[in-house]
Scaffold this active site. Sequence first.
Site, PDB file in Angstrom:
ATOM      1  N   LYS A  38      -7.743  -8.949   6.612  1.00  0.00           N
ATOM      2  CA  LYS A  38      -7.635  -7.505   6.741  1.00  0.00           C
ATOM      3  C   LYS A  38      -9.034  -6.918   6.643  1.00  0.00           C
ATOM      4  CE  LYS A  38      -6.363  -3.670   3.973  1.00  0.00           C
ATOM      5  NZ  LYS A  38      -6.049  -3.243   2.631  1.00  0.00           N
TER       6      LYS A  38
HETATM    7  P1  FBP Z   1      -5.595   2.422   2.533  1.00  0.00           P
HETATM    8  O1  FBP Z   1      -4.676   2.373   3.718  1.00  0.00           O
HETATM    9  O2  FBP Z   1      -5.177   3.441   1.536  1.00  0.00           O
HETATM   10  O3  FBP Z   1      -7.034   2.532   2.985  1.00  0.00           O
HETATM   11  O4  FBP Z   1      -5.407   1.036   1.784  1.00  0.00           O
HETATM   12  C1  FBP Z   1      -6.055  -0.117   2.210  1.00  0.00           C
HETATM   13  C2  FBP Z   1      -6.927  -0.622   1.096  1.00  0.00           C
HETATM   14  O5  FBP Z   1      -7.459  -1.876   1.450  1.00  0.00           O
HETATM   15  C3  FBP Z   1      -6.244  -0.765  -0.257  1.00  0.00           C
HETATM   16  O6  FBP Z   1      -5.557  -1.975  -0.383  1.00  0.00           O
HETATM   17  C4  FBP Z   1      -7.402  -0.605  -1.180  1.00  0.00           C
HETATM   18  O7  FBP Z   1      -7.050  -0.094  -2.425  1.00  0.00           O
HETATM   19  C5  FBP Z   1      -8.235   0.399  -0.474  1.00  0.00           C
HETATM   20  O8  FBP Z   1      -8.008   0.254   0.903  1.00  0.00           O
HETATM   21  C6  FBP Z   1      -9.699   0.245  -0.764  1.00  0.00           C
HETATM   22  O9  FBP Z   1     -10.355   1.304  -0.141  1.00  0.00           O
HETATM   23  P2  FBP Z   1     -11.926   1.481  -0.301  1.00  0.00           P
HETATM   24  O10 FBP Z   1     -12.527   0.214   0.183  1.00  0.00           O
HETATM   25  O11 FBP Z   1     -12.232   2.639   0.573  1.00  0.00           O
HETATM   26  O12 FBP Z   1     -12.190   1.736  -1.752  1.00  0.00           O
END
Ligand code: FBP
Length: 325
Positions: free
Chosen positions: A215
């Site tokens: 991901k």
């Molecule tokens: P979102 O769809 O809210 O962006 O979630 C994906 C994610 O990977 C979460 O699993 C994780 O908490 C977040 O993004 C981390 O976001 P960032 O890297 O911006 O702190």
Amino acid sequence: MNVARAASPPGAALPGAIRRILDCYEGESAATRRNLVRLLSHGRLGGSGRLLILPVDQGVEHGPARSFAINPAAYDPHYHFQLAIDAGFSAFAAPLGILSAGTDTFAGQIPTILKLNAANSLAVAHDQAVVAGVDDAVRLDCAAVGFTLYPGSDAFVDQAEELRLVARDARAAGLPLLVWSYPRGGMLSKTGETALDVVAYAAHLAVEMGAHIVKVKLPSEHIEQEAARDVYAGGNWSDPAVRVRHVVEAAFAGRRLVLFSGGASRDTQSLLGDARAIREGGGSGSIVGRNSFQRPRADALAMLGEIVRIYAAANSTRSTPATRN
Ligand code: FBP
């Protein structure tokens, strides 16, 4: 053992899209393949070869109020299980606390993915602590485990060694490994975290280190590494689908499932535009957290229905081993 037979109802053939994906996972145990089928068969995209996953670890990563105050119902772990079920997600990914809090009530209703490591916004280091084990995932009957890797960070070497152990345990337990590969820290600029060359590199590192599913964030046109600039010169990188395609190529030429994250809350049209680019570029789907639970439930269900329609509409226009007809 024939995985197709073991994973399908008696007499039902495995959909071609899933069979083609399984063919890319050579050398995996029957149990790991069965769990991949479990993920790929569930929800409104079940059987399509695409995945739509609800991640709820933002309470840990960003803090509870920043994550849930806008929709207070979302402080309750059960809210997210129910949303994942009602919206037809493929799976629900969360840390140990949230998954444990709903495991009995929602048993068998939605595949779950246990996020094994965690960072928080009260700390400054670009690192994650391993706070749960594959044994917890087995106990909770999860379909996969998750791990965040920070390519570029000063903690990368330690994280890579932790990931090796997690990957070994996950394979022994027959659980696919989903790696959130998020470049940050070290010599990377803020813009560089989502640069095309860096995101493609991060996807490649993750699959090389054992991720069955990777991901990443959607890449921008920016090229961060001076040494890579010539390689990218002249490409049509203004097209987001072409950028997605490049990241998918970096993940073993499409032999691994590549998901793209939703990011901070934003308008529906821009999210749908991303989904179209992911589909056109041969990506495997989306992980959409904040954009799901920070909207009123009815709006979230409508928006997620649109994303499902986009992914279900057609396969990618440019095929990979996993999407070839
Ligand atoms: P979102 O769809 O809210 O962006 O979630 C994906 C994610 O990977 C979460 O699993 C994780 O908490 C977040 O993004 C981390 O976001 P960032 O890297 O911006 O702190």
